[in-house]
Design a protein around this motif. Structure first.
Motif, short mmCIF file in Angstrom:
data_model
loop_
_atom_site.label_atom_id
_atom_site.label_comp_id
_atom_site.label_asym_id
_atom_site.label_seq_id
_atom_site.Cartn_x
_atom_site.Cartn_y
_atom_site.Cartn_z
N VAL A 158 19.95 -63.08 83.77
CA VAL A 158 19.70 -63.39 85.25
C VAL A 158 18.67 -62.94 85.98
N ARG A 159 17.77 -63.57 86.50
CA ARG A 159 16.81 -63.36 86.89
C ARG A 159 16.95 -62.59 88.48
N SER A 160 16.39 -61.31 88.73
CA SER A 160 16.50 -60.96 89.99
C SER A 160 15.63 -59.77 90.38
N GLY A 161 15.08 -59.70 91.49
CA GLY A 161 14.55 -58.60 92.00
C GLY A 161 15.48 -57.31 92.53
N LEU A 162 16.44 -57.70 92.58
CA LEU A 162 17.52 -56.60 93.07
C LEU A 162 17.43 -56.19 94.70
N ALA A 163 17.00 -57.30 95.35
CA ALA A 163 16.49 -56.93 96.72
C ALA A 163 17.80 -57.25 97.48
N ASP A 164 18.47 -58.14 97.23
CA ASP A 164 19.67 -58.64 97.95
C ASP A 164 21.10 -58.73 97.30
N PRO A 165 21.91 -57.89 97.74
CA PRO A 165 23.31 -57.87 97.36
C PRO A 165 24.06 -59.16 97.07
N GLU A 166 23.68 -60.05 98.13
CA GLU A 166 24.53 -61.31 98.03
C GLU A 166 24.06 -62.03 96.77
N GLU A 167 22.82 -61.87 96.21
CA GLU A 167 22.17 -62.69 95.19
C GLU A 167 22.69 -61.97 93.94
N LEU A 168 23.22 -60.87 93.95
CA LEU A 168 23.83 -59.99 92.92
C LEU A 168 25.39 -60.44 92.52
N VAL A 197 25.83 -51.58 94.05
CA VAL A 197 27.08 -51.12 94.40
C VAL A 197 27.42 -52.13 95.59
N SER A 198 26.63 -52.34 96.62
CA SER A 198 27.07 -53.26 97.49
C SER A 198 27.79 -54.68 97.19
N ALA A 199 27.01 -55.05 95.91
CA ALA A 199 27.26 -56.44 95.46
C ALA A 199 28.73 -56.27 94.64
N MET A 200 28.90 -55.07 93.87
CA MET A 200 30.22 -54.86 93.29
C MET A 200 31.43 -54.67 94.29
#
Length: 210
Positions: free
Chosen positions: A47-57, A90-93
């Motif tokens: 999965v490609r992500s810049g880890l900026a947005d919890p919703e994306e993760l 953590v927010s995504a989890m």
């Protein structure tokens, strides 16, 4: 197990992905640049992500047994990166109800080992000064985790080496092994994977070293 690995293109992250796949787990590797991930397998999702947005993760951690992070600063001047990115994870989890999280920290963030001699204490002191911004970042990350609802473990190795896996290392829950100066990234990954179901490591810092 279904696992998600962050920082999968780094030295420890690649080992986490490789060893997890070898053990038969299903792995989701979250990376900024998939071309840098030199690991492949039938049970690997990238999965490609810049880890900026919890919703994306959220989709990357949804339904996972555990999340493992090999994230860390790439230099002395990259302070604040690890804490900031870990907060996103953590927010995504928490949004998905995923609890188990294992992250890489560093031995100087934990208490000084009992039994260390003058040389070990001096080396620890010098390194702590040189890398003070890096360790401040990791302390902030650990403090954030302590306030979270996750079942976290902070694995605290000493100086990391690019050497083969040995599987022979010492661990101390809540402390650091005496005279522990080095550890291969492959053994850090091995230790993290072995701690996933280790209840005694939940919400603890664990020192790991040869």
């Amino acid at each position: 197990m279904k696992l998600t690995v962050f920082g999968a293109t780094g030295g420890t992250g690649r080992e986490l992905v490789r060893q997890a796949l070898d053990a038969g787990h299903e792995v989701t590797a979250v990376v900024r640049d998939p071309a840098r991930l030199r690991v492949s397998g039938d049970r690997l999702e990238v999965v490609r992500s810049g880890l900026a947005d919890p919703e994306e993760l959220r989709a990357a951690v949804r339904g996972r047994y555990a999340v493992l992070s090999g994230l860390g600063p790439r230099g002395r001047k990259a302070g604040g990166v690890t804490a900031r990115l870990t907060r996103t994870i953590v927010s995504a989890m928490e949004a998905e109800g995923v609890r188990r999280l294992l992250v890489v920290s560093a031995s100087p963030v934990g208490p000084a080992p009992k039994g260390d001699g003058a040389v070990d204490r001096a080396v620890r002191s010098v390194i702590s000064v040189i890398l003070k911004d890096v360790y401040a970042d990791l302390r902030e990350m650990e403090a954030d985790l302590a306030r979270s609802d996750t079942d976290w473990t902070c694995v605290r190795p000493p100086r990391l080496q690019d050497k083969p896996l040995t599987g022979r290392y010492r661990t101390v829950v809540g402390g650091n092994p005496a005279h522990g100066r080095f550890l291969a990234r492959a053994d850090v990954a091995h230790a993290m994977l072995s701690m996933i179901d280790a209840k005694e490591t939940v919400r603890q810092g664990v020192g790991v070293a040869y």
